[in-house]
Design a protein around this motif. Structure first.
Motif, PDB file in Angstrom:
ATOM      1  N   LEU A  11      -9.637  -9.575  -2.950  1.00 41.85           N
ATOM      2  CA  LEU A  11      -9.112 -10.087  -3.967  1.00 41.85           C
ATOM      3  C   LEU A  11      -7.731 -10.909  -3.770  1.00 41.85           C
ATOM      4  CD1 LEU A  11     -10.282 -12.314  -4.727  1.00 41.85           C
ATOM      5  CD2 LEU A  11     -10.629 -11.765  -7.201  1.00 41.85           C
ATOM      6  N   PHE A  12      -6.480  -9.725  -3.282  1.00 37.87           N
ATOM      7  CA  PHE A  12      -5.356 -10.405  -3.664  1.00 37.87           C
ATOM      8  C   PHE A  12      -5.680 -10.798  -2.210  1.00 37.87           C
ATOM      9  CE2 PHE A  12      -0.767  -8.279  -3.563  1.00 37.87           C
ATOM     10  CZ  PHE A  12      -0.146  -8.913  -4.432  1.00 37.87           C
TER      11      PHE A  12
ATOM     12  N   ALA B  10       0.792  -1.181   0.210  1.00 32.76           N
ATOM     13  CA  ALA B  10       0.025  -0.292   0.274  1.00 32.76           C
ATOM     14  C   ALA B  10       1.017   1.093  -0.105  1.00 32.76           C
ATOM     15  CB  ALA B  10      -0.877  -0.136   1.315  1.00 32.76           C
ATOM     16  N   LEU B  11       1.619   1.356   1.043  1.00 29.15           N
ATOM     17  CA  LEU B  11       3.098   2.098   0.747  1.00 29.15           C
ATOM     18  C   LEU B  11       3.658   2.904  -0.592  1.00 29.15           C
ATOM     19  CD1 LEU B  11       4.217   2.030   4.551  1.00 29.15           C
ATOM     20  CD2 LEU B  11       2.876   3.712   3.281  1.00 29.15           C
ATOM     21  N   THR B  12       4.245   1.779  -1.233  1.00 24.41           N
ATOM     22  CA  THR B  12       4.462   1.993  -2.486  1.00 24.41           C
ATOM     23  C   THR B  12       3.935   1.951  -3.690  1.00 24.41           C
ATOM     24  OG1 THR B  12       4.522  -0.635  -2.592  1.00 24.41           O
ATOM     25  CG2 THR B  12       6.299   0.577  -1.881  1.00 24.41           C
ATOM     26  N   GLY B  13       2.617   1.812  -3.816  1.00 21.92           N
ATOM     27  CA  GLY B  13       1.857   2.454  -4.564  1.00 21.92           C
ATOM     28  C   GLY B  13       1.444   0.756  -5.952  1.00 21.92           C
TER      29      GLY B  13
ATOM     30  N   TYR C 272      -0.669  -1.298  -5.456  1.00 22.94           N
ATOM     31  CA  TYR C 272      -2.288  -1.848  -6.109  1.00 22.94           C
ATOM     32  C   TYR C 272      -2.608  -1.330  -6.904  1.00 22.94           C
ATOM     33  CZ  TYR C 272      -2.632  -4.699  -1.483  1.00 22.94           C
ATOM     34  OH  TYR C 272      -2.334  -5.916  -0.422  1.00 22.94           O
ATOM     35  N   ARG C 273      -2.182  -0.413  -6.997  1.00 29.26           N
ATOM     36  CA  ARG C 273      -2.587   0.685  -8.629  1.00 29.26           C
ATOM     37  C   ARG C 273      -2.410  -1.153  -9.764  1.00 29.26           C
ATOM     38  NH1 ARG C 273       0.654   5.380  -8.946  1.00 29.26           N
ATOM     39  NH2 ARG C 273       2.700   3.932  -8.145  1.00 29.26           N
ATOM     40  N   VAL C 274      -1.348  -1.259  -9.528  1.00 31.27           N
ATOM     41  CA  VAL C 274      -1.778  -2.777 -11.136  1.00 31.27           C
ATOM     42  C   VAL C 274      -2.454  -3.760 -10.463  1.00 31.27           C
ATOM     43  CG1 VAL C 274       0.260  -1.462 -11.715  1.00 31.27           C
ATOM     44  CG2 VAL C 274       0.296  -3.122 -10.095  1.00 31.27           C
TER      45      VAL C 274
END
Length: 66
Positions: A47-48, A34-37, A39-41
């Motif tokens: 579900l992940f 979440a901190l590295t971002g 989750y945008r991909v």
């Protein structure tokens, strides 16, 4: 490895302790993602996360019970 571990005179299944360790590891890994971002991909983050928890707990179980 024993199938049950005595904690305060109560027998706890080893797989429960592995699940708690896997949940902690998954939570830490989730925070990093979440901190590295990253989750945008990911198509479906919830579900992940659930899949990651299953994979981590499965790997821990295989490592201990093999």
């Amino acid at each position: 490895m024993p199938r049950n571990i005595a904690i305060l005179d109560a027998y706890v299944p080893t797989i429960l302790l592995l699940f708690l360790a896997g949940a902690l590891f998954t939570w830490l890994f989730d925070r990093v993602l979440a901190l590295t971002g990253l989750y945008r991909v990911v198509w479906h983050p919830a579900l992940f996360r659930a899949s990651l928890l299953v994979c981590v707990c499965g790997l821990l179980g295989l490592a201990v019970y093999r």
